[in-house]
Design a protein around this motif. Structure first.
Motif, mmCIF file in Angstrom:
data_model
loop_
_atom_site.group_PDB
_atom_site.id
_atom_site.type_symbol
_atom_site.label_atom_id
_atom_site.label_comp_id
_atom_site.label_asym_id
_atom_site.label_seq_id
_atom_site.Cartn_x
_atom_site.Cartn_y
_atom_site.Cartn_z
ATOM 1 N N ILE A 142 -67.702 -40.243 75.095
ATOM 2 C CA ILE A 142 -67.099 -40.867 76.268
ATOM 3 C C ILE A 142 -65.651 -41.171 75.913
ATOM 4 O O ILE A 142 -65.376 -41.858 74.927
ATOM 5 C CB ILE A 142 -67.836 -42.152 76.683
ATOM 6 N N ALA A 143 -64.726 -40.629 76.686
ATOM 7 C CA ALA A 143 -63.299 -40.829 76.433
ATOM 8 C C ALA A 143 -62.702 -41.637 77.577
ATOM 9 O O ALA A 143 -63.083 -41.475 78.739
ATOM 10 C CB ALA A 143 -62.591 -39.475 76.309
ATOM 11 N N VAL A 144 -61.759 -42.498 77.234
ATOM 12 C CA VAL A 144 -61.097 -43.348 78.223
ATOM 13 C C VAL A 144 -59.597 -43.086 78.169
ATOM 14 O O VAL A 144 -58.989 -43.139 77.099
ATOM 15 C CB VAL A 144 -61.375 -44.844 77.954
ATOM 16 N N TRP A 154 -56.552 -33.539 78.553
ATOM 17 C CA TRP A 154 -57.880 -33.787 77.971
ATOM 18 C C TRP A 154 -58.904 -32.822 78.566
ATOM 19 O O TRP A 154 -59.693 -32.222 77.836
ATOM 20 C CB TRP A 154 -58.300 -35.233 78.221
ATOM 21 N N LEU A 155 -58.887 -32.681 79.874
ATOM 22 C CA LEU A 155 -59.851 -31.800 80.546
ATOM 23 C C LEU A 155 -59.651 -30.343 80.134
ATOM 24 O O LEU A 155 -60.619 -29.611 79.904
ATOM 25 C CB LEU A 155 -59.729 -31.953 82.062
ATOM 26 N N LYS A 156 -58.394 -29.930 80.016
ATOM 27 C CA LYS A 156 -58.102 -28.568 79.555
ATOM 28 C C LYS A 156 -58.657 -28.334 78.160
ATOM 29 O O LYS A 156 -59.251 -27.288 77.871
ATOM 30 C CB LYS A 156 -56.582 -28.319 79.534
ATOM 31 N N GLN A 168 -67.445 -36.791 78.394
ATOM 32 C CA GLN A 168 -67.172 -37.413 79.694
ATOM 33 C C GLN A 168 -65.860 -38.166 79.620
ATOM 34 O O GLN A 168 -65.590 -38.871 78.644
ATOM 35 C CB GLN A 168 -68.305 -38.380 80.070
ATOM 36 N N LEU A 169 -65.035 -38.014 80.647
ATOM 37 C CA LEU A 169 -63.755 -38.714 80.693
ATOM 38 C C LEU A 169 -63.792 -39.793 81.767
ATOM 39 O O LEU A 169 -64.167 -39.532 82.915
ATOM 40 C CB LEU A 169 -62.615 -37.740 80.990
#
Length: 290
Positions: A142-144, A154-156, A168-169
């Motif tokens: 889990i990333a914040v 981050w998604l890339k 999960q972001l």
């Protein structure tokens, strides 16, 4: 004009501009501009370049001369054996941050937890959490991250590393997390902003190009430790490991913050390869883990 002429002139120009990594920067930038591998620069040393190719090379040299980081110009940065997409709006991964990844992997390998969950605070490019996740196949992350621009990178990178299904972001400020809705974490990592706004040692190029919200913090750079540590420390599982990057002059102050929480059995400061204090390492109570 031949490739060797452009390359040698670029190296010399960078040296005159006091760029310490003149040859390396020239190799990376020209190879990227010409869409070849760095080794090909030397294999094609005598090859003539077209006018268009020379113009492309001149443009990247111009940008570097203005202080723009090489990673922003080429759009990527190597970290812990992987290549992460980077660009304006997200902090560039640094080699010293690899200490956190190494310690987390060592811990998870030793304790052999069946399905560990990792929390990455202020995740940026994802270099910390995603690098750990890549090496621990049974883990989840889990990333914040509060910055929409950084979240795009981050998604890339999660997709690039084929980790979307295990990562999960949360697009949110760490301080506004609904912490009670989150599970216990075996590993919590962070590279928070920790530079004092008045720090005179910050490089001009860093200050000019990289996002200030990822670099600077109030309270002499201690603000995020003061806010984040009390928030997430109770969410550390047993056994569990917390790893935060720190400024090289902050060890005593940050150690005091975590000692006052009274939730850790071991608090350690790890030095980087330059011998500077760099990483806060805390082990949760009640389990004998290293």
């Amino acid at each position: 004009m031949k490739l060797k002429d452009v390359f040698e002139k670029t190296v010399q120009f960078f040296k005159e501009k006091k760029i310490e990594t003149a040859r390396l920067d020239a190799e990376i930038l020209l190879a990227n501009a010409l869409k070849i591998e760095r080794l090909q620069i030397y294999l094609k040393y005598e090859q003539p370049l077209s006018v268009q190719e020379v113009d492309v090379c001149r443009e990247v040299v111009r940008r570097r001369n203005l202080g723009e980081p090489v990673a922003y110009i080429v759009g990527e940065k190597g970290f812990f054996g992987e290549i992460f997409d980077v660009g304006p709006g997200v902090l560039i991964p640094r080699p010293e941050s690899e200490i956190i990844v190494e310690e987390a992997i060592k811990f998870l390998t030793q304790v052999k937890i069946e399905n560990p969950v990792i929390l990455d605070l202020g995740a940026g490019t994802g270099c910390l959490g995603l690098s750990i996740l890549k090496q621990i196949p049974n883990a989840k992350l889990i990333a914040v991250e509060k910055s929409e621009k950084a979240a795009e990178f981050w998604l890339k990178n999660a997709k690039k590393l084929q980790l979307e299904e295990r990562a999960q972001l949360i697009l949110q400020d760490v301080e506004k997390l609904e912490i009670n809705q989150l599970p216990k974490f075996q590993v919590i990592v962070a590279n928070p902003p920790y530079i004092d706004h008045d720090d005179p040692e910050v490089e001009g190029a860093v200050k000019s190009f990289e996002p200030h919200e990822a670099l600077f913090a109030p309270a002499q750079g201690l603000y995020c430790y003061q806010q984040w540590l009390p928030l997430v420390a109770p969410k550390l599982a047993q056994p569990g490991l917390l790893l935060f990057e720190i400024g090289y002059r902050q060890a005593a102050a940050v150690s005091k913050i975590v000692q006052d929480l009274s939730v850790f059995s071991k608090i350690e400061i790890i030095k980087d390869l330059s011998g500077l204090d760099r990483t806060l390492k805390c082990v949760s109570k009640n389990k004998d883990t290293n």
